[in-house]
Every structure is written in structure tokens, then in C-alpha cells.
Design an enzyme around this catalytic site. Structure first.
Site, PDB file in Angstrom:
ATOM      1  N   LYS A   9     -11.669 -13.507 -15.473  1.00  0.00           N
ATOM      2  CA  LYS A   9     -10.514 -13.294 -16.203  1.00  0.00           C
ATOM      3  C   LYS A   9      -9.685 -14.126 -15.683  1.00  0.00           C
ATOM      4  O   LYS A   9      -9.455 -14.463 -14.354  1.00  0.00           O
ATOM      5  CB  LYS A   9     -10.126 -12.449 -16.928  1.00  0.00           C
ATOM      6  CG  LYS A   9     -11.092 -11.519 -17.907  1.00  0.00           C
ATOM      7  CD  LYS A   9     -10.484 -10.223 -18.427  1.00  0.00           C
ATOM      8  CE  LYS A   9     -11.455  -9.667 -19.361  1.00  0.00           C
ATOM      9  NZ  LYS A   9     -10.825  -8.375 -19.960  1.00  0.00           N
ATOM     10  N   TYR A  21     -12.635 -12.354 -29.149  1.00  0.00           N
ATOM     11  CA  TYR A  21     -12.042 -10.783 -29.388  1.00  0.00           C
ATOM     12  C   TYR A  21     -12.052 -10.407 -30.796  1.00  0.00           C
ATOM     13  O   TYR A  21     -11.189  -9.434 -31.051  1.00  0.00           O
ATOM     14  CB  TYR A  21     -10.834 -10.887 -28.418  1.00  0.00           C
ATOM     15  CG  TYR A  21     -11.217 -10.438 -27.003  1.00  0.00           C
ATOM     16  CD1 TYR A  21     -12.114  -9.358 -26.478  1.00  0.00           C
ATOM     17  CD2 TYR A  21     -10.567 -11.384 -26.177  1.00  0.00           C
ATOM     18  CE1 TYR A  21     -12.202  -9.041 -25.256  1.00  0.00           C
ATOM     19  CE2 TYR A  21     -10.633 -10.957 -24.413  1.00  0.00           C
ATOM     20  CZ  TYR A  21     -11.631  -9.859 -24.226  1.00  0.00           C
ATOM     21  OH  TYR A  21     -11.807  -9.701 -23.113  1.00  0.00           O
ATOM     22  N   ASN A  74      -7.306  -7.327 -16.285  1.00  0.00           N
ATOM     23  CA  ASN A  74      -8.620  -6.263 -15.309  1.00  0.00           C
ATOM     24  C   ASN A  74      -9.592  -7.167 -14.839  1.00  0.00           C
ATOM     25  O   ASN A  74     -10.707  -6.452 -14.475  1.00  0.00           O
ATOM     26  CB  ASN A  74      -8.884  -5.195 -16.115  1.00  0.00           C
ATOM     27  CG  ASN A  74      -9.432  -5.736 -17.589  1.00  0.00           C
ATOM     28  OD1 ASN A  74      -9.571  -6.802 -17.804  1.00  0.00           O
ATOM     29  ND2 ASN A  74      -9.767  -4.892 -18.367  1.00  0.00           N
ATOM     30  N   HIS A 129     -14.691  -9.413 -17.676  1.00  0.00           N
ATOM     31  CA  HIS A 129     -15.489  -8.894 -19.019  1.00  0.00           C
ATOM     32  C   HIS A 129     -16.924  -8.838 -18.633  1.00  0.00           C
ATOM     33  O   HIS A 129     -17.527  -9.608 -18.256  1.00  0.00           O
ATOM     34  CB  HIS A 129     -14.883 -10.029 -20.154  1.00  0.00           C
ATOM     35  CG  HIS A 129     -15.786  -9.605 -21.180  1.00  0.00           C
ATOM     36  ND1 HIS A 129     -15.507  -8.868 -22.367  1.00  0.00           N
ATOM     37  CD2 HIS A 129     -17.030  -9.936 -21.661  1.00  0.00           C
ATOM     38  CE1 HIS A 129     -16.511  -8.938 -23.271  1.00  0.00           C
ATOM     39  NE2 HIS A 129     -17.546  -9.517 -22.788  1.00  0.00           N
ATOM     40  N   GLU A 174     -22.266 -12.883 -27.294  1.00  0.00           N
ATOM     41  CA  GLU A 174     -21.370 -13.375 -26.600  1.00  0.00           C
ATOM     42  C   GLU A 174     -22.097 -14.761 -25.614  1.00  0.00           C
ATOM     43  O   GLU A 174     -21.536 -15.558 -25.315  1.00  0.00           O
ATOM     44  CB  GLU A 174     -20.985 -12.449 -25.690  1.00  0.00           C
ATOM     45  CG  GLU A 174     -19.995 -11.519 -26.242  1.00  0.00           C
ATOM     46  CD  GLU A 174     -19.497 -10.353 -25.745  1.00  0.00           C
ATOM     47  OE1 GLU A 174     -18.890  -9.454 -26.488  1.00  0.00           O
ATOM     48  OE2 GLU A 174     -19.843 -10.205 -24.476  1.00  0.00           O
TER      49      GLU A 174
END
Ligand code: GDP
Ligand code: MG
Length: 140
Positions: free
Chosen positions: A11, A51, A114, A117, A128
Site C-alpha cells: 500500500k 473496495y 497498514n 492488502h 481481485e
């Protein structure tokens, strides 16, 4: 156990801090193989589509802003039990709760920033991977 494919994102918070190599090393050291990989900078529509499952959640706007705030590294990973194993390697969503030795414990900043993913099941893994990769962008 079956050989599976899963989908990973390094990310923006991690790319921004120069952690691509560190995180890829944790991934490959865990035995996962990289079958496809690219660096991209998502636009809003791409991130909102990715998302979409979270669109009713209060943090959706913030999450999309974050995911388009800089480049990310997307990859397709393969291995035995890859989906669950990669979720374990990532650690809990909130880095404060992530076990030692996980990517999020090592590098995550907070519940949003964080660092990574990973797909949460076989259906999302398939969707995905296909959302970011054409068949000819995956090796083997
Ligand atoms: P994951 O599967 O562990 O990534 O967690 P989720 O699917 O529940 O959430 C998707 C992503 O949304 C997380 O990885 C975080 O980047 C972000 N996120 C989750 N919960 C929160 C929250 O309470 N606040 C904010 N700002 N972001 C969150
Ligand atoms: Mg999730």
C-alpha cells in the site's frame, strides 16, 4: 493442500517509506511465489471499484483517498494454502493487534495505513487478481 493464487497490494504508506523490497522479501521468504507484479497509481474509480464491498462503511472515503495518495505494488502470489498463509503473514488489520513477525506488526502505522492488502477468500482472490491482471501478465 491445494496450490492457490492470491492477490497482494503493497500500500501507499509502505511504498512511500521505501519498504517494497523488505515486504517482498517477507513474502518470498514465506514460500509464496510471485506470478505477476506491477507498480501502479490507482485513480479514484479504480480504488472505489476495488473496495466496493466497503462502500457503506464510514471510513470508505478516507480509505479511497489513502489508496490513491501514491503508487502501490500489486502482485499475484501463488503457493500451498496461499490465501490463508498470506493473511497470516500480513497480521491483523490493526497493526497494534498484529502478531510479531507479521508485515503489519513490522511496518504498519495504524488501522488504515497498514502497509498491505491480501485477499480474504477464494472468490475475492479470483476477482481481485482479475481486477488488476490480464492472463498474459501472469507467468506459468
Ligand atoms: P483487511 O482485509 O485486513 O485489509 O481489512 P478490511 O477488509 O476490514 O479493511 C480494508 C482496509 O480498510 C484495511 O486494510 C485498512 O486499510 C482500512 N480500514 C479498515 N478498518 C478501518 C477503520 O476503522 N478506519 C480506517 N480509516 N480505515 C480502515
Ligand atoms: Mg479485507
Amino acid at each position: 493442500m491445494a496450490i492457490e493464487k492470491t492477490f497482494s497490494i503493497i500500500k501507499p504508506d509502505a511504498v512511500e517509506r521505501g519498504l517494497i523490497a523488505e515486504i517482498l522479501k517477507m513474502i518470498t521468504d514465506s514460500g509464496l511465489k510471485i506470478k505477476g507484479m506491477k507498480m501502479i497509481h490507482m485513480d479514484r474509480a479504480k480504488a472505489e471499484g476495488f473496495y466496493a464491498v466497503h462502500k457503506e462503511r464510514p471510513f470508505f472515503g478516507e480509505l479511497v483517498d489513502y489508496m490513491i495518495s501514491g503508487p502501490v505494488v500489486v502482485s499475484c502470489l501463488e503457493g500451498e494454502n496461499a490465501i490463508e498463509n498470506y493473511r497470516k503473514l500480513m497480521g491483523a488489520t490493526n497493526p497494534a493487534n498484529a502478531e510479531e513477525g507479521t508485515i503489519r506488526a513490522a511496518y504498519g502505522i495504524d488501522i488504515q495505513n497498514n502497509s498491505c492488502h491480501g485477499s480474504d477468500g477464494p472468490d475475492t482472490a479470483k476477482t481481485e487478481v482479475a481486477y488488476f491482471f490480464n492472463d498474459d501478465e501472469l507467468v506459468g
